[in-house]
Write a protein that holds these residues in place. Structure first.
Motif, short mmCIF file in Angstrom:
data_model
loop_
_atom_site.label_atom_id
_atom_site.label_comp_id
_atom_site.label_asym_id
_atom_site.label_seq_id
_atom_site.Cartn_x
_atom_site.Cartn_y
_atom_site.Cartn_z
N PRO A 1 0.81 -1.23 0.00
CA PRO A 1 0.00 0.00 0.00
C PRO A 1 0.84 1.27 0.00
O PRO A 1 2.03 1.25 0.32
CB PRO A 1 -0.80 -0.11 1.30
CG PRO A 1 -0.04 -1.07 2.16
CD PRO A 1 0.70 -2.00 1.24
N LEU A 2 0.18 2.38 -0.36
CA LEU A 2 0.84 3.69 -0.38
C LEU A 2 0.48 4.40 0.92
O LEU A 2 -0.68 4.75 1.14
CB LEU A 2 0.33 4.50 -1.58
CG LEU A 2 0.35 3.77 -2.94
CD1 LEU A 2 -0.36 4.61 -4.00
CD2 LEU A 2 1.78 3.49 -3.36
N ILE A 3 1.48 4.61 1.78
CA ILE A 3 1.21 5.20 3.10
C ILE A 3 2.18 6.37 3.31
O ILE A 3 3.39 6.18 3.19
CB ILE A 3 1.44 4.17 4.23
CG1 ILE A 3 0.62 2.90 3.99
CG2 ILE A 3 1.08 4.76 5.60
CD1 ILE A 3 1.03 1.73 4.88
N GLY A 4 1.63 7.55 3.62
CA GLY A 4 2.49 8.68 3.98
C GLY A 4 2.41 9.83 2.99
O GLY A 4 1.38 10.04 2.35
N GLU A 5 3.52 10.57 2.86
CA GLU A 5 3.52 11.76 2.01
C GLU A 5 3.28 11.40 0.56
O GLU A 5 3.75 10.36 0.09
CB GLU A 5 4.88 12.47 2.13
CG GLU A 5 5.06 13.16 3.45
CD GLU A 5 6.39 13.88 3.53
OE1 GLU A 5 7.01 14.11 2.48
OE2 GLU A 5 6.80 14.21 4.65
N SER A 6 2.57 12.27 -0.14
CA SER A 6 2.23 11.97 -1.54
C SER A 6 3.20 12.61 -2.52
O SER A 6 3.19 12.28 -3.70
CB SER A 6 0.83 12.50 -1.84
OG SER A 6 0.86 13.93 -1.83
N GLY A 7 3.98 13.57 -2.04
CA GLY A 7 4.81 14.37 -2.94
C GLY A 7 4.16 15.71 -3.23
O GLY A 7 4.83 16.65 -3.66
N VAL A 8 2.86 15.83 -2.99
CA VAL A 8 2.18 17.12 -3.13
C VAL A 8 2.01 17.66 -1.69
O VAL A 8 1.40 16.99 -0.85
CB VAL A 8 0.78 16.95 -3.78
CG1 VAL A 8 0.05 18.28 -3.86
CG2 VAL A 8 0.91 16.30 -5.15
N PRO A 9 2.56 18.84 -1.39
CA PRO A 9 2.47 19.35 -0.02
C PRO A 9 1.03 19.37 0.49
O PRO A 9 0.12 19.77 -0.23
CB PRO A 9 3.05 20.77 -0.12
CG PRO A 9 3.93 20.73 -1.33
CD PRO A 9 3.30 19.75 -2.28
N GLY A 10 0.84 18.91 1.71
CA GLY A 10 -0.49 18.93 2.32
C GLY A 10 -1.32 17.68 2.04
O GLY A 10 -2.38 17.50 2.63
N LEU A 11 -0.86 16.84 1.11
CA LEU A 11 -1.65 15.65 0.75
C LEU A 11 -0.93 14.38 1.19
O LEU A 11 0.24 14.17 0.85
CB LEU A 11 -1.89 15.60 -0.77
CG LEU A 11 -2.76 14.42 -1.23
CD1 LEU A 11 -4.17 14.54 -0.69
CD2 LEU A 11 -2.80 14.33 -2.76
N TYR A 12 -1.64 13.55 1.95
CA TYR A 12 -1.09 12.27 2.43
C TYR A 12 -1.92 11.12 1.89
O TYR A 12 -3.10 11.30 1.55
CB TYR A 12 -1.10 12.25 3.97
CG TYR A 12 -0.14 13.25 4.56
CD1 TYR A 12 1.16 12.89 4.88
CD2 TYR A 12 -0.53 14.58 4.75
CE1 TYR A 12 2.06 13.83 5.39
CE2 TYR A 12 0.36 15.52 5.26
CZ TYR A 12 1.65 15.13 5.58
OH TYR A 12 2.54 16.05 6.07
N LEU A 13 -1.29 9.94 1.86
CA LEU A 13 -1.96 8.77 1.29
C LEU A 13 -2.10 7.66 2.32
O LEU A 13 -1.18 7.43 3.12
CB LEU A 13 -1.13 8.22 0.12
CG LEU A 13 -0.77 9.20 -0.99
CD1 LEU A 13 0.18 8.53 -1.98
CD2 LEU A 13 -2.04 9.67 -1.72
N ASN A 14 -3.22 6.98 2.29
CA ASN A 14 -3.35 5.67 2.95
C ASN A 14 -4.27 4.89 2.02
O ASN A 14 -5.48 4.79 2.24
CB ASN A 14 -3.92 5.81 4.37
CG ASN A 14 -3.66 4.53 5.18
OD1 ASN A 14 -3.09 3.56 4.67
ND2 ASN A 14 -4.09 4.53 6.43
N ALA A 15 -3.70 4.35 0.97
CA ALA A 15 -4.52 3.79 -0.11
C ALA A 15 -3.79 2.64 -0.78
O ALA A 15 -2.60 2.42 -0.55
CB ALA A 15 -4.81 4.89 -1.15
#
Ligand SMILES: Cc1cc2nc3c(=O)[nH]c(=O)nc-3n(C[C@H](O)[C@H](O)[C@H](O)COP(=O)(O)OP(=O)(O)OC[C@H]3O[C@@H](n4cnc5c(N)ncnc54)[C@H](O)[C@@H]3O)c2cc1C
Length: 400
Positions: A364-378
């Motif tokens: 899974p994708l967990i943590g920072e997305s690379g876009v400031p302010g956007l996080y992932l748990n997907a």
């Protein structure tokens, strides 16, 4: 911080729980009338900590010709022909060869171990009723050769602290006498006594209610996020149908819809839907009590509070969530064949289908997305119920 979590599935509610515990102001947004109606609704119910093998691996590679010809009963591939699907498919194929699967497996085992501990912590803080059965899990192998290679893998898993034992057929029957009526031959099994099962939908709804009623999380149901909102180069909130919500950070935990929302800020997420099916019927006294996986048929059985659930199939057949009636009939027939006396199959609920949000590696994708302010748990694929608590706790740590 004020943090918006998008998605009231098991990943969203556990994310909201750990973020709230860390002292954040949390807003949890779900498009449905209640939580837990996405792919968390009818999954196999297995908390399968010691068995987190990704779908992509050498095993699947050898079966490709029969899968492409539609001859494999467990896996179907008829994906959409889009740039994203082709890109995903190529990455998936790369994970079927070489050492990539074992790298992914190690990462998943570590996350599974964290998740096991984290669920226990959560339940001691927030007791929930979700037909939890801590009776272990047994993976059945049809022949001695397959059992032997599973034994080798078990040695690796033990290094991660998992308790695993290899059982011959007689010891499998002693563990669960219901297996004496099993419809297929099997040589033995791999037993993980610390694995468990539980109703993921009940857990998700129960936790959502506690977050809303007792923990001060603001919950918005029947509310769909249409776009992510950016200000000054960072994600600063979300756009809803008629209004917007602002926040310091946004977490994408919206399962199969995560790539669509990520694309609204130019981010490409490698997640594709892999459809699976389940059938749930009232259990009879002859039902197995241990949670089961048949490795050859790729079907799982879990005893969930007086009900027996069977779940199977991995179909890469595009973005439609519809139940394919042929697949539904196949599952009904397979469950009856394997355990004819274990459930009142005539009284089963309608066959359910759900879309696993799958990354090519299964990680899974967990943590920072690379876009400031956007996080992932997907992108939790076929393991989101097992990994939810560990992933959510990790996410909260990363946001700190
Ligand atoms: C047949 C089958 C068997 C499985 N068996 C197991 C198993 O035994 N063990 C295991 O660990 N895992 C299993 N899984 C996998 C597991 O079910 C998933 O990994 C997990 O449920 C993913 O949870 P999620 O919260 O990411 O997704 P979801 O449960 O789909 O939650 C996402 C939520 O986001 C909401 N949402 C989406 N878009 C928006 C939007 N724009 N605005 C607001 N809300 C939105 C949706 O309505 C949904 O409620 C199985 C899956 C299938 C299909």
């Amino acid at each position: 911080m004020r943090i918006i979590v998008i998605g009231g599935g098991v990943i969203g509610v556990t994310s909201a729980y750990w973020l709230r515990l860390a002292g954040h102001e949390v807003v949890l947004i779900e498009q449905d009338v209640e939580a837990g109606r996405g792919v968390s609704a009818g999954n196999g119910g297995q908390l399968s900590y010691a068995y987190v093998e990704p779908l992509a691996g050498p095993d699947l590679w050898t079966k490709f010709p029969s899968i492409l010809l539609g001859l494999d009963s467990a896996v179907r591939m008829r994906p959409d022909v889009s740039v994203d699907s082709i890109r995903w498919g190529l990455a998936f194929l790369r994970h079927c060869v070489g050492k990539r699967q074992s790298e992914s497996l190690k990462g998943l085992l570590m996350l599974a171990a964290e998740s096991h501990r984290a669920l226990a912590e959560l339940l001691s803080d927030v007791p929930l009723q979700f037909d939890y059965a801590a009776g272990g899990k047994l993976i059945l192998y049809r022949d001695a050769k397959a059992l032997q290679s599973a034994g080798k893998l078990a040695e690796i898993k033990k290094q991660y602290g998992f308790r695993i034992e290899i059982l011959d057929r007689a010891r499998c029957l002693a563990l669960d006498p219901a297996l004496s009526r099993y419809g297929n031959p099997f040589a033995g099994g791999v037993h993980a006594p610390e694995d468990a099962a539980g109703d993921c939908a009940k857990f998700t709804r129960g936790l959502y209610e506690r977050l809303r009623d007792e923990m001060g999380v603001e919950t918005l149901s029947s509310t769909r996020v249409t776009h992510l909102k950016t200000m000054g180069g960072r994600v600063a909130g979300v756009e809803l149908d008629t209004e917007e919500e602002l926040a310091d950070a946004v977490v994408l935990a919206n399962g199969i819809d995560a790539p669509r929302l990520a694309a609204t800020v130019g981010l490409r997420l490698p997640i594709e839907p892999v459809k699976g099916y389940s059938i749930t019927a009232p259990a009879r006294p002859e039902a197995p009590m241990v949670s089961l996986t048949d490795r050859a048929e790729k079907i799982v059985f879990a005893h969930l509070g007086g009900r027996l659930r069977a779940a199977a199939f991995a179909d890469l057949d595009g973005w439609s969530p519809a139940v394919n009636p042929k697949r539904a009939q196949q599952l009904q027939a397979l469950a009856r064949h394997l355990f004819p006396m274990a459930a009142h199959w005539n009284e089963a609920e309608p066959v359910w289908a759900g879309q696993r949000p799958m990354t090519p590696s299964g990680v899974p994708l967990i943590g920072e997305s690379g876009v400031p302010g956007l996080y992932l748990n997907a992108g939790h694929g076929g393991l989101g119920w097992t990994l939810a608590c560990g992933a959510a706790k990790r996410l909260a740590r990363m946001i700190e």
